[in-house]
Enzyme design. Structure first.
Site, PDB file in Angstrom:
ATOM      1  N   GLY A 199       0.827  -1.192   0.000  1.00  0.00           N
ATOM      2  CA  GLY A 199       0.000   0.000   0.000  1.00  0.00           C
ATOM      3  C   GLY A 199       0.864   1.246   0.000  1.00  0.00           C
ATOM      4  O   GLY A 199       2.060   1.209   0.318  1.00  0.00           O
ATOM      5  N   CYS A 200       0.257   2.347  -0.378  1.00  0.00           N
ATOM      6  CA  CYS A 200       1.031   3.585  -0.482  1.00  0.00           C
ATOM      7  C   CYS A 200       1.520   4.055   0.886  1.00  0.00           C
ATOM      8  O   CYS A 200       2.705   4.368   1.058  1.00  0.00           O
ATOM      9  CB  CYS A 200       0.214   4.668  -1.179  1.00  0.00           C
ATOM     10  SG  CYS A 200      -1.437   4.917  -0.505  1.00  0.00           S
ATOM     11  N   TYR A 201       0.622   4.111   1.865  1.00  0.00           N
ATOM     12  CA  TYR A 201       1.066   4.543   3.193  1.00  0.00           C
ATOM     13  C   TYR A 201       2.100   3.588   3.783  1.00  0.00           C
ATOM     14  O   TYR A 201       3.126   4.033   4.321  1.00  0.00           O
ATOM     15  CB  TYR A 201      -0.128   4.656   4.141  1.00  0.00           C
ATOM     16  CG  TYR A 201      -1.054   5.824   3.872  1.00  0.00           C
ATOM     17  CD1 TYR A 201      -0.572   7.133   3.837  1.00  0.00           C
ATOM     18  CD2 TYR A 201      -2.414   5.629   3.681  1.00  0.00           C
ATOM     19  CE1 TYR A 201      -1.430   8.202   3.608  1.00  0.00           C
ATOM     20  CE2 TYR A 201      -3.280   6.692   3.455  1.00  0.00           C
ATOM     21  CZ  TYR A 201      -2.779   7.980   3.420  1.00  0.00           C
ATOM     22  OH  TYR A 201      -3.632   9.036   3.205  1.00  0.00           O
ATOM     23  N   THR A 207       4.258   1.845   2.228  1.00  0.00           N
ATOM     24  CA  THR A 207       5.542   2.069   1.556  1.00  0.00           C
ATOM     25  C   THR A 207       6.299   3.216   2.221  1.00  0.00           C
ATOM     26  O   THR A 207       7.476   3.083   2.588  1.00  0.00           O
ATOM     27  CB  THR A 207       5.312   2.389   0.059  1.00  0.00           C
ATOM     28  OG1 THR A 207       4.740   1.248  -0.569  1.00  0.00           O
ATOM     29  CG2 THR A 207       6.609   2.772  -0.633  1.00  0.00           C
ATOM     30  N   GLU A 256       2.543  11.916  -1.016  1.00  0.00           N
ATOM     31  CA  GLU A 256       2.197  11.390   0.294  1.00  0.00           C
ATOM     32  C   GLU A 256       3.359  11.683   1.229  1.00  0.00           C
ATOM     33  O   GLU A 256       4.511  11.391   0.919  1.00  0.00           O
ATOM     34  CB  GLU A 256       1.989   9.874   0.180  1.00  0.00           C
ATOM     35  CG  GLU A 256       1.030   9.326   1.185  1.00  0.00           C
ATOM     36  CD  GLU A 256       0.528   7.976   0.738  1.00  0.00           C
ATOM     37  OE1 GLU A 256      -0.495   7.924   0.038  1.00  0.00           O
ATOM     38  OE2 GLU A 256       1.185   6.992   1.043  1.00  0.00           O
TER      39      GLU A 256
END
Lengths: 330, 330, 330, 330
Positions: B144-146, B148, B234
């Site tokens: 997932g992006c968060y 990462t 992000e």
């Protein structure tokens, strides 16, 4: 009729203070000062104010009327506040010069104080917490924007003595960085970006600690501000490790007891967004308990230029002059 | 020549994966699928990709080529991954369906798994931490992006066993909310605003906890995401209470040991901003020690659609097919 | 006391109309209606209104009070306006249903009219041009946002009979596209972008032509709208080829004669920006002569949701009920 | 191997030129110069370039390599271009100093020319229109951003001799205003705003007129630029009154004849948006005929920093050095 001068009326906060006072049912906006823009009309520099007054160079003999809102930078404010006070003018100061009560801490974060005889004599003007003292005050230190949001969010917990530890992650729009053009405030730098700033220490940290201490929570805090690509608005997310277990009901009661009757605090459940308090004196607060860690996470949203500066100054003026606290602000 | 299909090519991440593979020196982008937009060209739906391929309805008999990037929503991905694997296709899956290793946790956060026979068989594809396992893998679960951003920021501390406690405050651009038009993603809702979301628990929380545990830091975390008015980017701000005192030099060494030779990690001192890694596979990391509390504050910035999704998928493909890890990504 | 209902109070314009009427010194906001959101409070759907009324399903027997602001889509407005008029309610209609006076043109651009017996009976409510007729009207057709800006900018030239030809290039913020989530209003589509839209003909074209004709300028116009990445605000740049040579002084006089005493028109020299009229009923106008071509270029800036819709509706209500035209609007 | 210096590498366009040349398969980026930032690395000033070169103070004895891209302000460019040419270096100049061919017009709009001996010797470097001349040139004047978009949009009509009259309404992102922090480029001024600027005449007007004349359309034009709240992107909407009637088919043929084989022009039907060409050397063009007035409305979208400056400079370099025109640009 009570006459008010706004000193430093071309900064973002000063201009909004002038705008609010110009339309205020009780106060009369007598003068707005500015140095570089003197001679221009305020509504030419800041059209949205629609204040057709001509900007003047500050002159204490002329501008020391009944009251003054001083919107000068830190350091520059103190001597002019001293002049105004010597002339009997009651002052709301938007700078940090009269917020702190420990001289060493002030000097450490801001440099040597320029009006030491007045140091510590300002009443900290966060009406929801210090209403009684503001009422009779001649010199009110208007809180910083971050402290306003952080303290309103944390006060119920601080007063209850349940803050074991707290991390304050704060997010602000670009107007918080002031009107001077810099690389940081250039559209191309700020737009489509988010970054922390002043990562080695922001001056609002000791201010928050001081006032948490007044409420009974004496502890070092972690405070980290971030710059967001929007004009106005400030969101504080405070992560509190409670020193005692609190039920949902106890938390509801703590916040209700503090704020149910406050005209400018809006208790919410669920997420709060800064757009919802834009251009107002409101502070929206919600909180949630994190079941996996026991933390209480408090969200607090204000408009940094309004409740975080200009409209809070008017709220303080209302109290100082025994007016209804919400006058001119709804 | 290795042929790759991108399934779900009209989502933001799928489109970028297609764009990267279309220009990749080694892989050949063979097919891009989409349901509602089938028959249109990808570069008509997403002009910036400049991929002139016609979108097709997924058909395993046609699209199970050498490899596939699956950019389906959680839940929808699992059965199609199973089909692809049955046909021998090597898969990088962008959904959460193969990231978690505890079935109960998956079902709790995402609902019943749709391909239980494959559950737990994905290699967690964060190359900086799991490069060796990705190299030989047939099924890679793209993080997932968060996770990462959070894991890259925290890994050096986790591996050193010094995370006593951690609060992760995360901030994301609107593309993280996906392409479907909703009230939350309407320009008027998101612009000039910032707010937390999923305040009662975001699905990336157990993913971060799981992988921190793999690194040696088994602890419950506090994770809170916020929506910002920008397209991509992000920023994770992680507040770590260390379990042992660490000197500045020790911290420098921890981060250097982890990342000095990493092609996609940029260690910085000072603030990091998401614009600096926009449209790239880079992750920028910096940190600072808070002298008043002892906390280590770690900043980690990525592009949520690139390193947080599509370009990391290509980085994983490079490893899976024994290509230079940076191929097609610089 | 005059009671007003706002029908369609969850659209952007309807919500602002409700907000203005709720605080109006003369009118009483009696009801706000909405279908899908009935039962919710308006200030939960639109916090910035701070209108604590519960949204109701429209029921003519209940909501046909003294006056109504109808904020329904084109086509849907006509029948409900007919119901209200039959009940004796005076109406300001924000849709296009009663703006046009040629039935064939209406049907061509909007489809068959749903209350043909009332067609053409609306007074076009652009007070700066039609004040006298609005004063006694029972049914006022509130102008479109683009026509408001365009007509105010061009009226002095139209009345003087000097418009030989005109190209109107218009630029609007995203709120003009309405509250329904669509691909076009998704943050990712609109942000960092600018594009024309409805390039084969926008419905405001015949409305502008009709009202220019009323002012004496009967000619076909070129009108082209563009979508900009901002919330509210509309700028019209009108390129006029004059049919007669006009000196600078003559132009100054034309505009002064039209607007020097208008409370909501701000004549400026130099560029005008939409931010300067944000959240107000003001229209800012400036113009310049292009010496190389002889063209007169007129700039006209409004807030599309205020002067372009909701606050102009209140201005019309003020006139209809013989109140000071600026009441509740400054 | 051909070495290239970029002079003025910290401006937005210079930095992108350096970024493109650093990754170019044929050219070698030898030097990047800057005055105030000398000693810093370019990727510290502009991280997105990822060019790790140290910025140097310009010194002709060192930096006059095979070729140079000069990204200096107007006026400052001419003398340094003269130095470079004297040393035999081939130059692409991004300023206006060598674009105009009429000395009186230059002096009128820009002030006295600083290298009069070279005046008029630059080849106007808009490859789609002047490819043959650029191929052998030693000094190429890179077009202005607005002229690039306007001329590409209008060229098919100009070459056909059918432009009777034209109004050019242009809209640009903030990067077009340069990197120097000013009140106009402050985030708070530009965000949520749109306004015209330089309303009494923009310097690109004579440049567009000159090159339209070269194409056969000698006429005075009306040109008006507007500032939009976005980073990069420029949209030109050109309103052409044709001097002869043209059928839809004839227009299709005109545009196809000009652009069907152009690698960097994308002919579209329907609206074009600047986001679709962001960070590319593409120009998107579409047009529509207004049936009520007969006007041809042409839309032309570019990235002002890429096709409007830096990437077009590389396109010109490719031609000057007999490389494939698209090398390093796709």
């Amino acid at each position: 009729m009570v006459e008010v001068s706004v000193l430093g009326g071309v900064g973002y906060a000063g201009a909004i203070a002038a705008q609010l006072l110009y339309r205020h049912p009780f106060f009369k906006l007598a003068h707005v000062t500015a140095r570089a823009e003197a001679g221009q009309r305020l509504d030419d520099v800041h059209p949205r104010t629609r204040v057709p007054l001509e900007l003047e160079i500050f002159d204490v003999s002329k501008h020391a009327v009944d009251a003054a809102v001083v919107a000068y930078p830190h350091g520059a404010a103190a001597p002019v506040v001293a002049e105004l006070r010597a002339a009997g003018t009651r002052v709301v100061d938007l700078s940090a010069d009269f917020r702190l009560r420990d001289r060493a801490i002030y000097d450490d974060w801001y440099g040597e104080h320029k009006a030491p005889e007045l140091f510590g004599q300002g009443v900290y003007g966060l009406p929801e917490l210090t209403r009684a003292q503001v009422a009779g005050a001649d010199l009110v230190a208007n809180p910083g924007c971050y402290p306003t949001a952080a303290l309103l969010g944390l006060a119920p917990l601080a007063k209850a003595g349940v803050i074991g530890d707290v991390v304050i992650d704060a997010k602000s729009g670009v107007s918080g960085a002031g009107r001077a053009p810099t690389h940081a405030t250039h559209f191309i730098s700020a737009n489509e970006n988010v970054s922390p700033y002043k990562i080695n220490g922001h001056r609002h940290t000791p201010e928050i600690e001081q006032e948490l201490g007044v409420l009974g929570a004496t502890l070092p805090i972690t405070f980290m501000p971030h710059l967001l690509p929007l004009d106005q608005g400030e969101l504080v997310t405070a992560y509190v490790t409670p020193s005692a277990e609190l039920s949902e009901d106890e938390l509801v009661n703590l916040y209700d007891d503090s704020y149910a009757r406050e005209p400018f605090v809006e208790l919410r459940t669920g997420p709060v967004g800064v757009i919802d308090v834009r251009d107002t004196n409101f502070c929206r607060i919600s909180w949630v308990q994190d079941p996996r860690t026991g933390r209480i996470i408090v969200f607090s949203a204000i408009d940094n230029l309004w409740k975080g500066a200009a409209s809070q100054a008017v709220q303080n003026l209302n109290l100082m002059f025994d007016r209804p606290e919400t006058e001119g602000l709804l």
